[in-house]
Scaffold this motif. Structure first.
Motif, PDB file in Angstrom:
ATOM      1  N   GLY A  95     -14.281   1.452  -3.769  1.00  0.00           N
ATOM      2  CA  GLY A  95     -15.616   2.037  -3.875  1.00  0.00           C
ATOM      3  C   GLY A  95     -15.741   3.432  -3.309  1.00  0.00           C
ATOM      4  N   ALA A  96     -14.615   4.091  -2.991  1.00  0.00           N
ATOM      5  CA  ALA A  96     -14.652   5.451  -2.445  1.00  0.00           C
ATOM      6  C   ALA A  96     -13.536   6.275  -3.074  1.00  0.00           C
ATOM      7  CB  ALA A  96     -14.510   5.437  -0.921  1.00  0.00           C
ATOM      8  N   TYR A  97     -13.674   7.595  -3.002  1.00  0.00           N
ATOM      9  CA  TYR A  97     -12.662   8.490  -3.550  1.00  0.00           C
ATOM     10  C   TYR A  97     -12.166   9.448  -2.460  1.00  0.00           C
ATOM     11  CZ  TYR A  97     -16.711  11.637  -3.881  1.00  0.00           C
ATOM     12  OH  TYR A  97     -17.820  12.384  -3.584  1.00  0.00           O
ATOM     13  N   VAL A  98     -10.989  10.048  -2.704  1.00  0.00           N
ATOM     14  CA  VAL A  98     -10.419  10.996  -1.749  1.00  0.00           C
ATOM     15  C   VAL A  98     -11.225  12.291  -1.808  1.00  0.00           C
ATOM     16  CG1 VAL A  98      -8.369  12.266  -1.042  1.00  0.00           C
ATOM     17  CG2 VAL A  98      -8.131   9.988  -2.033  1.00  0.00           C
ATOM     18  N   LYS A  99     -11.707  12.715  -0.668  1.00  0.00           N
ATOM     19  CA  LYS A  99     -12.569  13.891  -0.601  1.00  0.00           C
ATOM     20  C   LYS A  99     -11.852  15.115  -0.053  1.00  0.00           C
ATOM     21  CE  LYS A  99     -17.111  15.272   1.247  1.00  0.00           C
ATOM     22  NZ  LYS A  99     -18.269  14.810   2.057  1.00  0.00           N
ATOM     23  N   LYS A 100     -10.901  14.881   0.872  1.00  0.00           N
ATOM     24  CA  LYS A 100     -10.247  16.012   1.536  1.00  0.00           C
ATOM     25  C   LYS A 100      -8.869  15.603   2.019  1.00  0.00           C
ATOM     26  CE  LYS A 100     -11.052  19.225   5.415  1.00  0.00           C
ATOM     27  NZ  LYS A 100     -11.949  19.516   6.552  1.00  0.00           N
ATOM     28  N   VAL A 101      -7.918  16.536   1.944  1.00  0.00           N
ATOM     29  CA  VAL A 101      -6.552  16.319   2.421  1.00  0.00           C
ATOM     30  C   VAL A 101      -6.154  17.537   3.250  1.00  0.00           C
ATOM     31  CG1 VAL A 101      -4.154  15.941   1.786  1.00  0.00           C
ATOM     32  CG2 VAL A 101      -5.975  14.925   0.392  1.00  0.00           C
ATOM     33  N   ASP A 102      -5.779  17.303   4.498  1.00  0.00           N
ATOM     34  CA  ASP A 102      -5.446  18.385   5.425  1.00  0.00           C
ATOM     35  C   ASP A 102      -4.017  18.177   5.932  1.00  0.00           C
ATOM     36  OD1 ASP A 102      -5.245  20.218   7.483  1.00  0.00           O
ATOM     37  OD2 ASP A 102      -7.244  19.829   8.279  1.00  0.00           O
ATOM     38  N   THR A 103      -3.106  19.063   5.517  1.00  0.00           N
ATOM     39  CA  THR A 103      -1.685  18.922   5.850  1.00  0.00           C
ATOM     40  C   THR A 103      -1.211  20.042   6.762  1.00  0.00           C
ATOM     41  OG1 THR A 103      -1.181  17.779   3.766  1.00  0.00           O
ATOM     42  CG2 THR A 103       0.660  18.826   4.904  1.00  0.00           C
ATOM     43  N   LEU A 104      -0.567  19.649   7.872  1.00  0.00           N
ATOM     44  CA  LEU A 104       0.045  20.613   8.785  1.00  0.00           C
ATOM     45  C   LEU A 104       1.497  20.824   8.389  1.00  0.00           C
ATOM     46  CD1 LEU A 104      -1.307  19.386  12.244  1.00  0.00           C
ATOM     47  CD2 LEU A 104      -2.152  21.303  10.870  1.00  0.00           C
TER      48      LEU A 104
ATOM     49  N   ARG B  38       0.836  -1.170   0.000  1.00  0.00           N
ATOM     50  CA  ARG B  38       0.000   0.000   0.000  1.00  0.00           C
ATOM     51  C   ARG B  38       0.883   1.236   0.000  1.00  0.00           C
ATOM     52  NH1 ARG B  38      -5.128  -1.191   0.868  1.00  0.00           N
ATOM     53  NH2 ARG B  38      -5.702   0.905   1.551  1.00  0.00           N
ATOM     54  N   ALA B  39       0.462   2.219  -0.790  1.00  0.00           N
ATOM     55  CA  ALA B  39       1.251   3.439  -0.911  1.00  0.00           C
ATOM     56  C   ALA B  39       1.026   4.329   0.302  1.00  0.00           C
ATOM     57  CB  ALA B  39       0.854   4.173  -2.184  1.00  0.00           C
TER      58      ALA B  39
ATOM     59  N   GLU C 126      -6.940   4.674  -1.687  1.00  0.00           N
ATOM     60  CA  GLU C 126      -6.781   3.277  -1.265  1.00  0.00           C
ATOM     61  C   GLU C 126      -8.048   2.709  -0.630  1.00  0.00           C
ATOM     62  OE1 GLU C 126      -2.047   3.033  -0.290  1.00  0.00           O
ATOM     63  OE2 GLU C 126      -3.344   3.773   1.316  1.00  0.00           O
ATOM     64  N   GLN C 127      -9.198   3.238  -1.032  1.00  0.00           N
ATOM     65  CA  GLN C 127     -10.463   2.739  -0.506  1.00  0.00           C
ATOM     66  C   GLN C 127     -11.307   2.204  -1.657  1.00  0.00           C
ATOM     67  OE1 GLN C 127     -11.899   2.669   2.751  1.00  0.00           O
ATOM     68  NE2 GLN C 127      -9.821   3.028   3.456  1.00  0.00           N
TER      69      GLN C 127
ATOM     70  N   GLY D 154     -14.748  18.682  -7.752  1.00  0.00           N
ATOM     71  CA  GLY D 154     -15.138  18.067  -9.007  1.00  0.00           C
ATOM     72  C   GLY D 154     -15.304  19.081 -10.142  1.00  0.00           C
ATOM     73  N   PRO D 155     -15.689  18.598 -11.326  1.00  0.00           N
ATOM     74  CA  PRO D 155     -15.784  17.164 -11.649  1.00  0.00           C
ATOM     75  C   PRO D 155     -14.430  16.526 -11.988  1.00  0.00           C
ATOM     76  CG  PRO D 155     -16.385  18.459 -13.565  1.00  0.00           C
ATOM     77  CD  PRO D 155     -16.119  19.446 -12.462  1.00  0.00           C
ATOM     78  N   LEU D 156     -13.411  17.365 -12.265  1.00  0.00           N
ATOM     79  CA  LEU D 156     -12.086  16.834 -12.589  1.00  0.00           C
ATOM     80  C   LEU D 156     -11.340  16.458 -11.315  1.00  0.00           C
ATOM     81  CD1 LEU D 156     -11.020  19.445 -15.309  1.00  0.00           C
ATOM     82  CD2 LEU D 156     -12.041  17.192 -15.676  1.00  0.00           C
ATOM     83  N   GLY D 157     -10.252  15.706 -11.493  1.00  0.00           N
ATOM     84  CA  GLY D 157      -9.344  15.430 -10.395  1.00  0.00           C
ATOM     85  C   GLY D 157      -9.809  14.418  -9.379  1.00  0.00           C
ATOM     86  N   LYS D 158     -10.836  13.655  -9.692  1.00  0.00           N
ATOM     87  CA  LYS D 158     -11.345  12.664  -8.743  1.00  0.00           C
ATOM     88  C   LYS D 158     -10.318  11.546  -8.559  1.00  0.00           C
ATOM     89  CE  LYS D 158     -15.573  10.028  -7.778  1.00  0.00           C
ATOM     90  NZ  LYS D 158     -16.898   9.630  -8.318  1.00  0.00           N
ATOM     91  N   VAL D 159      -9.993  11.221  -7.302  1.00  0.00           N
ATOM     92  CA  VAL D 159      -8.978  10.212  -6.993  1.00  0.00           C
ATOM     93  C   VAL D 159      -9.666   8.977  -6.421  1.00  0.00           C
ATOM     94  CG1 VAL D 159      -6.853   9.710  -5.744  1.00  0.00           C
ATOM     95  CG2 VAL D 159      -7.315  12.047  -6.527  1.00  0.00           C
ATOM     96  N   ASN D 160      -9.837   7.977  -7.263  1.00  0.00           N
ATOM     97  CA  ASN D 160     -10.445   6.718  -6.842  1.00  0.00           C
ATOM     98  C   ASN D 160      -9.380   5.757  -6.323  1.00  0.00           C
ATOM     99  OD1 ASN D 160     -13.267   7.232  -7.622  1.00  0.00           O
ATOM    100  ND2 ASN D 160     -12.466   7.287  -9.714  1.00  0.00           N
ATOM    101  N   ASN D 161      -9.812   4.553  -5.983  1.00  0.00           N
ATOM    102  CA  ASN D 161      -8.885   3.520  -5.532  1.00  0.00           C
ATOM    103  C   ASN D 161      -7.841   3.238  -6.605  1.00  0.00           C
ATOM    104  OD1 ASN D 161      -7.941   1.461  -3.778  1.00  0.00           O
ATOM    105  ND2 ASN D 161      -9.040  -0.061  -4.973  1.00  0.00           N
ATOM    106  N   SER D 162      -6.588   3.089  -6.196  1.00  0.00           N
ATOM    107  CA  SER D 162      -5.447   2.794  -7.086  1.00  0.00           C
ATOM    108  C   SER D 162      -5.084   3.975  -7.979  1.00  0.00           C
ATOM    109  CB  SER D 162      -5.727   1.545  -7.947  1.00  0.00           C
ATOM    110  OG  SER D 162      -5.933   0.411  -7.132  1.00  0.00           O
TER     111      SER D 162
END
Length: 240
Positions: free
Chosen positions: A49-58, A21-22, A46-47, A107-115
């Motif tokens: 049936g789901a896509y990345v919705k949010k990324v929060d970096t400190l 897993r990455a 890496e989910q 959306g609609p571009l940039g959707k990050v699905n599994n793999s």
């Protein structure tokens, strides 16, 4: 015959190495103190049936100059905080630092699905007083199914290590060191971590090829033995 084929398929599946897993990571991961650099925050999906919705970096303390690229399909929110003591620069005193970056999929571009994965480029000025340190960029990843993954562990061997960048001496080169995620372990210098990662990368590749060769050879031997048994059984039935 069908049973034999199914058995071989099962053995082959068990013999193959597990899928790695990455990690959320930053590239390049080895940067001299005081340098201006473009960093890519790489986020995998890496989910199933789901896509990345949010990324929060400190961001670690000390980043007073940060610019971000507009990534199609994603909104970016930059958070700042007041410094307890202003920093003197060539352009005058700076009283704020960038403490957090939040990317949200709209959306609609940039959707990050599994793999799949997405890169969030940042242009930053590395603080000049951090040579020899490993900077952790703690990140929280949220999926569309509600799953939340905290990439905050300081240990490189953890399941969800924090994305890390090694800061080397001023005047060095910007590098993306292959191997394990960047960052020295306890009691190890940045230089030592770079040498170890390079050694692990080349040595790991050789070991991986050797293991793969053994697995392929074993599967071939099993297939040959199974075929021989089937042929002998067929001859016995014919003779009867």
């Amino acid at each position: 015959m069908k049973k034999a084929v199914l058995t071989l398929a099962t053995i082959g599946a068990l013999a193959l190495p597990g899928v790695a897993r990455a990690h959320i990571s930053i590239h390049p991961n080895t940067i001299p103190a005081g340098a201006f650099a473009t960093l890519d925050v790489r986020v995998p999906g890496e989910q199933e049936g789901a896509y990345v919705k949010k990324v929060d970096t400190l961001l670690p303390s000390g980043f007073t100059s940060v610019a971000y690229e507009n990534v199609p399909g994603w909104s970016t929110h930059l958070v700042t905080q007041k410094l307890s003591t202003p920093i003197q620069t060539d352009n005058g005193p700076v009283s704020e630092e960038v403490s957090q970056l939040i990317w949200t999929w709209v959306g609609p571009l940039g959707k990050v699905n599994n793999s799949q994965f997405v890169d969030f480029p940042l242009s930053v000025a590395i603080p000049g007083n951090l040579a020899g340190q490993a900077l952790r960029f703690k990140t929280v990843q949220t999926y569309s199914n509600g799953q939340v993954v905290h990439w905050i562990d300081p240990s490189l061997q953890a399941e969800h290590p924090a994305p890390t960048v090694n800061i080397t001496a001023k005047g060095g080169t910007i590098e993306d060191v292959a191997g394990d995620e960047a960052g020295p372990v306890a009691g190890q210098t940045v230089a030592g971590a770079v040498r170890q990662a390079s050694s692990t990368s080349s040595g790991g590749a050789s070991k991986g090829l050797a293991v793969t060769g053994l697995i392929v050879g074993a599967l071939g031997l099993i297939a040959g033995l199974a075929a021989l048994v089937l042929v002998r059984r067929a001859r016995v039935h014919v003779d009867e």
